[in-house]
Motif scaffolding. Structure first.
Motif, PDB file in Angstrom:
ATOM      1  N   THR A  34     -12.478  -6.761   3.298  1.00 41.24           N
ATOM      2  CA  THR A  34     -12.855  -6.177   4.699  1.00 41.24           C
ATOM      3  C   THR A  34     -12.275  -7.248   5.836  1.00 41.24           C
ATOM      4  O   THR A  34     -11.801  -6.778   6.674  1.00 41.24           O
ATOM      5  CB  THR A  34     -14.203  -5.815   4.779  1.00 41.24           C
ATOM      6  N   ARG A  89      -2.779  -1.459  13.118  1.00 39.88           N
ATOM      7  CA  ARG A  89      -2.727  -2.602  12.473  1.00 39.88           C
ATOM      8  C   ARG A  89      -1.325  -3.276  12.592  1.00 39.88           C
ATOM      9  O   ARG A  89      -0.271  -2.694  12.520  1.00 39.88           O
ATOM     10  CB  ARG A  89      -3.145  -2.827  10.968  1.00 39.88           C
ATOM     11  N   SER A 113       0.630  -1.250  -0.256  1.00 45.68           N
ATOM     12  CA  SER A 113      -0.015   0.063  -0.189  1.00 45.68           C
ATOM     13  C   SER A 113       0.956   1.161  -0.009  1.00 45.68           C
ATOM     14  O   SER A 113       1.842   1.129   0.687  1.00 45.68           O
ATOM     15  CB  SER A 113      -0.880   0.016   1.249  1.00 45.68           C
ATOM     16  N   TYR A 164      -8.775  -7.231   6.351  1.00 48.28           N
ATOM     17  CA  TYR A 164      -8.139  -5.882   6.898  1.00 48.28           C
ATOM     18  C   TYR A 164      -8.426  -5.898   8.347  1.00 48.28           C
ATOM     19  O   TYR A 164      -7.586  -5.635   9.069  1.00 48.28           O
ATOM     20  CB  TYR A 164      -8.933  -4.687   6.088  1.00 48.28           C
ATOM     21  N   LEU A 174      -5.913  -8.036  10.199  1.00 48.35           N
ATOM     22  CA  LEU A 174      -4.769  -7.362  10.385  1.00 48.35           C
ATOM     23  C   LEU A 174      -5.113  -6.390  11.603  1.00 48.35           C
ATOM     24  O   LEU A 174      -3.890  -6.039  12.463  1.00 48.35           O
ATOM     25  CB  LEU A 174      -4.368  -6.371   9.288  1.00 48.35           C
ATOM     26  N   THR A 178      -7.768  -2.447  -1.271  1.00 45.38           N
ATOM     27  CA  THR A 178      -7.056  -1.761  -0.256  1.00 45.38           C
ATOM     28  C   THR A 178      -7.965  -0.749   0.443  1.00 45.38           C
ATOM     29  O   THR A 178      -8.276   0.212  -0.126  1.00 45.38           O
ATOM     30  CB  THR A 178      -5.642  -1.181  -0.754  1.00 45.38           C
ATOM     31  N   PRO A 179      -8.206  -0.700   1.774  1.00 44.92           N
ATOM     32  CA  PRO A 179      -9.060   0.056   2.578  1.00 44.92           C
ATOM     33  C   PRO A 179      -8.143   1.189   2.667  1.00 44.92           C
ATOM     34  O   PRO A 179      -7.175   1.076   3.459  1.00 44.92           O
ATOM     35  CB  PRO A 179      -9.300  -0.712   3.991  1.00 44.92           C
ATOM     36  N   ILE A 238      -1.124  -5.017   3.112  1.00 47.64           N
ATOM     37  CA  ILE A 238      -2.626  -5.418   3.000  1.00 47.64           C
ATOM     38  C   ILE A 238      -2.867  -6.219   1.894  1.00 47.64           C
ATOM     39  O   ILE A 238      -2.300  -5.849   0.994  1.00 47.64           O
ATOM     40  CB  ILE A 238      -3.649  -4.035   3.056  1.00 47.64           C
ATOM     41  N   ASP A 241      -6.147   2.667  11.439  1.00 48.20           N
ATOM     42  CA  ASP A 241      -5.020   2.054  10.639  1.00 48.20           C
ATOM     43  C   ASP A 241      -3.510   2.087  11.034  1.00 48.20           C
ATOM     44  O   ASP A 241      -2.989   1.098  10.935  1.00 48.20           O
ATOM     45  CB  ASP A 241      -5.328   2.753   9.256  1.00 48.20           C
TER      46      ASP A 241
END
Length: 262
Positions: free
Chosen positions: A155, A261, A127, A158, A161, A246-247, A140, A258
């Motif tokens: 989702t 994670r 990312s 993620y 993570l 990728t969020p 990710i 974020d």
């Protein structure tokens, strides 16, 4: 086929209008489930994961995609499944890959429990937010988004993570989108082509308050300005799922989350 039909509830006999949501195909064209105006809606009394999807072929590129089967909530409390005309491609059977993600329905576990497919060992594209020598956070996993199931998979990966390994389908279906739940967390995914509204954010926040659990919102189409403002006030993390799966955090609570994670 029409995108809007008249719906009569078989429980209370009330009638209202239902408009099907549109979903974004990978080619960029909107895809709308073809509603059947001649068939009667049926109450949802039991849920099975395989029954909650309908395969719709894009009118522009012909690509089939699996999207949430149309449903409507009646004011009397009955949830109605709205009939659609026969899809061009049947949903993927148990043990067969879905059209895009390569994940099978069983990859998610039982209908009420998700176990996201593990990465295949190939390093996922890093990312842009995680790039750089100072970053030690894991990449990710990349899940190209072509169907709603792909959005669910991305989702779940993620959330893993973030330390949530027990993600399952939420018992309470949100007013829109797909609800996920884990120990101490609620998440909502909106795979439609419409921006998330402030009401959507408020509904998720109220559900999280009743469950005494923090919540996260994921969408493909972005957020209306009032939704972002409301989320900032309520402390709801907002994420945008790009087509690589990728969020991307889009507000301060999401940025802070974020960063945790591991």
């Amino acid at each position: 086929m029409p995108e809007s039909v008249s719906v009569r509830c078989p429980a209370c006999r009330s009638e209202h209008r239902y408009t099907a949501p549109s979903y974004p195909c990978a080619c960029g064209a909107p895809v709308v489930p073809p509603l059947d105006p001649d068939a009667a809606p049926t109450p949802v009394v039991h849920r099975a994961w395989q029954e909650e999807w309908v395969t719709v072929r894009c009118g522009r590129c012909g690509r089939p995609g699996e999207w949430p089967r149309p449903e409507s909530g009646c004011p009397c409390g009955t949830v109605l499944r709205i009939p659609v005309t026969g899809p061009d491609t049947p949903p993927a059977p148990n043990g067969s890959p879905s059209p895009a993600s390569g994940a099978t329905p069983d990859s998610y576990g039982t209908p009420d429990s998700y176990s996201a497919p593990a990465p295949d060992g190939t390093p996922a594209p890093e990312s842009p937010r995680a790039a750089g020598p100072a970053s030690r956070r894991p990449d990710i996993p990349s899940v190209p988004i072509r169907t709603a199931r792909d959005a669910v998979t991305a989702t779940v990966l993620y959330l893993r993570l973030l330390g949530h390994d027990d993600i399952r389908r939420a018992h309470r279906r949100p007013p829109s989108g797909i609800g996920l739940a884990g120990r101490g967390v609620l998440a909502q995914i909106d795979p439609s082509a419409r921006p998330v509204t402030s009401r959507d954010v408020e509904c998720l926040w109220l559900m999280s308050m009743s469950e005494s659990a923090p919540c996260l919102y994921f969408t493909l189409a972005g957020y209306a300005p009032d939704a972002r403002e409301r989320a900032d006030r309520l402390g709801v993390p907002l994420f945008l799922l790009d087509l690589t799966g990728t969020p991307q955090p889009v507000n301060a609570p999401a940025e802070a989350l974020d960063a945790t994670r591991s």
